[in-house]
Design a protein around this motif. Sequence first.
Motif, PDB file in Angstrom:
ATOM      1  N   TYR A 140       0.745  -1.102   0.010  1.00  0.00           N
ATOM      2  CA  TYR A 140      -0.064   0.032   0.020  1.00  0.00           C
ATOM      3  C   TYR A 140       0.848   1.184   0.030  1.00  0.00           C
ATOM      4  O   TYR A 140       1.802   1.331   0.666  1.00  0.00           O
ATOM      5  N   THR A 141       0.519   2.247  -0.809  1.00  0.00           N
ATOM      6  CA  THR A 141       1.073   3.465  -0.698  1.00  0.00           C
ATOM      7  C   THR A 141       0.349   4.684  -0.544  1.00  0.00           C
ATOM      8  O   THR A 141      -0.795   4.611  -1.331  1.00  0.00           O
ATOM      9  N   PRO A 142       0.480   5.490   0.473  1.00  0.00           N
ATOM     10  CA  PRO A 142      -0.420   6.752   0.379  1.00  0.00           C
ATOM     11  C   PRO A 142       0.250   7.841  -0.734  1.00  0.00           C
ATOM     12  O   PRO A 142       1.393   7.818  -1.147  1.00  0.00           O
ATOM     13  N   ILE A 143      -0.779   8.378  -1.534  1.00  0.00           N
ATOM     14  CA  ILE A 143      -0.146   9.296  -2.750  1.00  0.00           C
ATOM     15  C   ILE A 143      -1.068  10.716  -2.717  1.00  0.00           C
ATOM     16  O   ILE A 143      -2.105  10.626  -1.844  1.00  0.00           O
ATOM     17  N   LYS A 144      -0.415  11.659  -2.935  1.00  0.00           N
ATOM     18  CA  LYS A 144      -1.020  12.883  -2.974  1.00  0.00           C
ATOM     19  C   LYS A 144      -0.883  13.324  -4.535  1.00  0.00           C
ATOM     20  O   LYS A 144       0.138  13.314  -4.895  1.00  0.00           O
ATOM     21  N   LEU A 145      -2.001  13.740  -4.864  1.00  0.00           N
ATOM     22  CA  LEU A 145      -2.144  14.458  -6.455  1.00  0.00           C
ATOM     23  C   LEU A 145      -2.413  15.946  -6.020  1.00  0.00           C
ATOM     24  O   LEU A 145      -3.276  16.291  -5.217  1.00  0.00           O
ATOM     25  N   VAL A 146      -1.896  16.789  -6.972  1.00  0.00           N
ATOM     26  CA  VAL A 146      -1.881  18.170  -6.834  1.00  0.00           C
ATOM     27  C   VAL A 146      -2.690  18.623  -8.109  1.00  0.00           C
ATOM     28  O   VAL A 146      -2.238  18.384  -9.260  1.00  0.00           O
ATOM     29  N   GLU A 147      -3.640  19.174  -8.289  1.00  0.00           N
ATOM     30  CA  GLU A 147      -4.416  19.899  -9.634  1.00  0.00           C
ATOM     31  C   GLU A 147      -3.334  20.653 -10.344  1.00  0.00           C
ATOM     32  O   GLU A 147      -2.911  21.553  -9.761  1.00  0.00           O
ATOM     33  N   VAL A 148      -3.448  20.835 -11.433  1.00  0.00           N
ATOM     34  CA  VAL A 148      -2.492  21.588 -12.395  1.00  0.00           C
ATOM     35  C   VAL A 148      -3.660  22.421 -13.092  1.00  0.00           C
ATOM     36  O   VAL A 148      -4.415  21.974 -13.575  1.00  0.00           O
ATOM     37  N   THR A 149      -3.447  23.847 -12.947  1.00  0.00           N
ATOM     38  CA  THR A 149      -4.437  24.643 -13.574  1.00  0.00           C
ATOM     39  C   THR A 149      -3.509  25.456 -14.664  1.00  0.00           C
ATOM     40  O   THR A 149      -2.281  25.584 -14.709  1.00  0.00           O
ATOM     41  N   ASP A 150      -4.308  25.574 -15.847  1.00  0.00           N
ATOM     42  CA  ASP A 150      -3.633  26.288 -16.784  1.00  0.00           C
ATOM     43  C   ASP A 150      -3.422  27.817 -16.289  1.00  0.00           C
ATOM     44  O   ASP A 150      -4.444  28.554 -15.627  1.00  0.00           O
ATOM     45  N   GLU A 151      -2.287  28.352 -16.657  1.00  0.00           N
ATOM     46  CA  GLU A 151      -2.073  29.901 -16.475  1.00  0.00           C
ATOM     47  C   GLU A 151      -2.513  30.681 -17.589  1.00  0.00           C
ATOM     48  O   GLU A 151      -2.343  30.760 -18.603  1.00  0.00           O
TER      49      GLU A 151
END
Length: 91
Positions: free
Chosen positions: A80-91
């Motif tokens: 098992y692995t905890p993961i963190k995902l961060v949303e990418v926004t268009d600039e």
Amino acid sequence: GGIYNEFDYVLKLSQEMSDPSFGTKDELKTLYNLNNPNGTPSDVITLVDHYGIFHSVKFAGDLDLNPLTVVIEGAESYFYTPIKLVEVTDE
């Protein structure tokens, strides 16, 4: 500063998988190590959340694989692995 959506999940995966629709531990490591947003494949992936909403995200933080069984190789090995995902926004 910007406001960024973050998504935290815990994945359960095997070192080998007989069902091709599921990924393996090594495939997750390869995906996690991508670092070129303009490369192929890109380090930006699509997350479909539990509401069916699509998000463009990148991995954040460290990848920590923890064995759940004493077997660490083969189809009967689970991690098992905890993961963190961060949303990418268009600039």
